[in-house]
Design an enzyme around this catalytic site. Structure first.
Site, mmCIF file in Angstrom:
data_model
loop_
_atom_site.group_PDB
_atom_site.id
_atom_site.type_symbol
_atom_site.label_atom_id
_atom_site.label_comp_id
_atom_site.label_asym_id
_atom_site.label_seq_id
_atom_site.Cartn_x
_atom_site.Cartn_y
_atom_site.Cartn_z
ATOM 1 N N LYS A 1 -5.469 3.366 -1.821
ATOM 2 C CA LYS A 1 -4.541 2.767 -0.856
ATOM 3 C C LYS A 1 -5.187 2.602 0.526
ATOM 4 C CE LYS A 1 -0.889 2.212 -3.556
ATOM 5 N NZ LYS A 1 -0.398 0.865 -3.912
ATOM 6 N N SER B 1 0.873 -1.174 0.000
ATOM 7 C CA SER B 1 0.000 0.000 0.000
ATOM 8 C C SER B 1 0.908 1.221 0.000
ATOM 9 C CB SER B 1 -0.958 -0.032 1.196
ATOM 10 O OG SER B 1 -1.778 1.110 1.191
ATOM 11 N N TYR C 1 -5.368 8.437 -5.369
ATOM 12 C CA TYR C 1 -4.376 7.467 -4.879
ATOM 13 C C TYR C 1 -4.677 7.050 -3.430
ATOM 14 C CZ TYR C 1 0.365 5.502 -4.369
ATOM 15 O OH TYR C 1 1.442 4.671 -4.173
#
Ligand SMILES: NC(=O)c1ccc[n+]([C@@H]2O[C@H](COP(=O)([O-])OP(=O)(O)OC[C@H]3O[C@@H](n4cnc5c(N)ncnc54)[C@H](OP(=O)(O)O)[C@@H]3O)[C@@H](O)[C@H]2O)c1
Length: 267
Positions: free
Chosen positions: A156, A138, A152
């Site tokens: 994650k 991650s 993003y």
């Protein structure tokens, strides 16, 4: 720990995936790399082979469940059951939230979240049979929000939830699950980022200075060997994550201050 083990690495043709492949191959693992671009895969194969060991490569798109399921069947036939799955395939899209399309969000989630989910689904029967290991890459951006990383961070953070929950289900089955959360490190993903990223993102992200990839590999392998669930490579990064957990208000204050120095009022 790695000698003779079948290690499958998604995103293995570049950056962290390739660097992990090289190191684990040197430690005696039988390494299989997955990525889309065949040319890059062949270059990665040569890079690892030059260090003295054969390596298997498969072109596949992790965001497509049929493609990755087929690939894991082929790996099972040609190489054997994977003992360790390292999910490193990922993409980065940075920008102001109001300028990012919903399609961009979907693209990032499809790769960074569903790509990992699809790969685990495809590999799980073998991993359970082998009492193996799942290593999900991650990011620190999966533990704290970052200016410019709405896409993003969403992907994650979702991956962190998946990994933490999966750990509880896999633990009684003897399968180890690891969550790796690096901060920014030098790789093809970040090579040209400074040409395109928002100044606020640069100021915020680089509160933690960029790491070299060797530190990422070393600390990730150390964490796996110690059986750690959460692996945050780099001392300063670990300290920052610890600080953000215990003093979130201070983290927000420092972040706001750094961002305000670069803030561009476009709206
Ligand atoms: N670099 C950083 O600063 C940083 C920081 C924190 C976390 N991370 C995470 O670390 C991981 C590795 O990053 P990196 O910097 O090593 O990236 P990278 O050098 O850009 O490598 C990404 C790899 O993923 C593959 N890939 C991308 N989309 C794919 C798809 N749909 N199907 C299969 N393979 C795919 C790429 O090959 P193809 O394009 O040929 O498919 C490539 O092999 C990522 O998950 C990233 O989010 C990176």
């Amino acid at each position: 720990m790695f000698e003779g083990k079948n290690v499958v690495i998604t995103g293995g043709s570049s950056g962290l995936g390739l660097a992990m492949g090289k190191e684990l191959s040197a430690r005696g693992a039988i390494v299989t790399l997955i990525a889309r671009n065949r040319e890059k895969l062949e270059m990665a194969r040569t890079a690892i082979k030059n260090a003295g060991r054969p390596v298997h490569v498969f072109s596949s798109d992790v965001s497509r469940i049929e493609s990755i399921t087929e690939t894991f069947k082929n790996i099972e036939d040609a190489v054997g059951s994977p003992d360790i799955l390292i999910n490193s395939a990922g993409i980065l899209r940075e920008g102001y939230f109001d300028e990012l399309s919903v399609e961009t969000f979907r693209e990032v989630i499809e790769t960074n979240y569903f790509g990992v989910l699809n790969s685990i689904k495809a590999a799980l029967p073998s991993i359970i049979k082998q009492k193996g290991r799942i290593v999900n890459i991650s990011s620190v951006a999966g533990l704290m929000g970052v200016f410019g990383y709405t896409t993003y961070c969403s992907s994650k953070f979702a991956l962190v939830g998946l990994t933490e929950s999966l750990r509880y289900e896999m633990n009684p089955l003897g399968v180890s699950v690891h969550l790796v959360c690096p901060s920014e490190f030098a790789s093809p993903m970040t090579e040209h980022l400074n040409d395109t990223r928002t100044p606020e993102n640069k100021a915020h992200t680089l509160t933690i200075p960029e790491y070299d990839i060797d530190t990422m590999v070393r600390d990730t392998i150390k964490g796996i060997k110690k059986g750690k669930f959460l692996i945050v490579p780099g001392k300063f990064c670990r300290l920052t994550v610890w600080g953000a957990r215990h003093f979130p208000a201070i983290t927000r204050f420092v972040s706001d201050l750094r961002i305000s120095r670069e803030f561009v009022d476009r709206l």
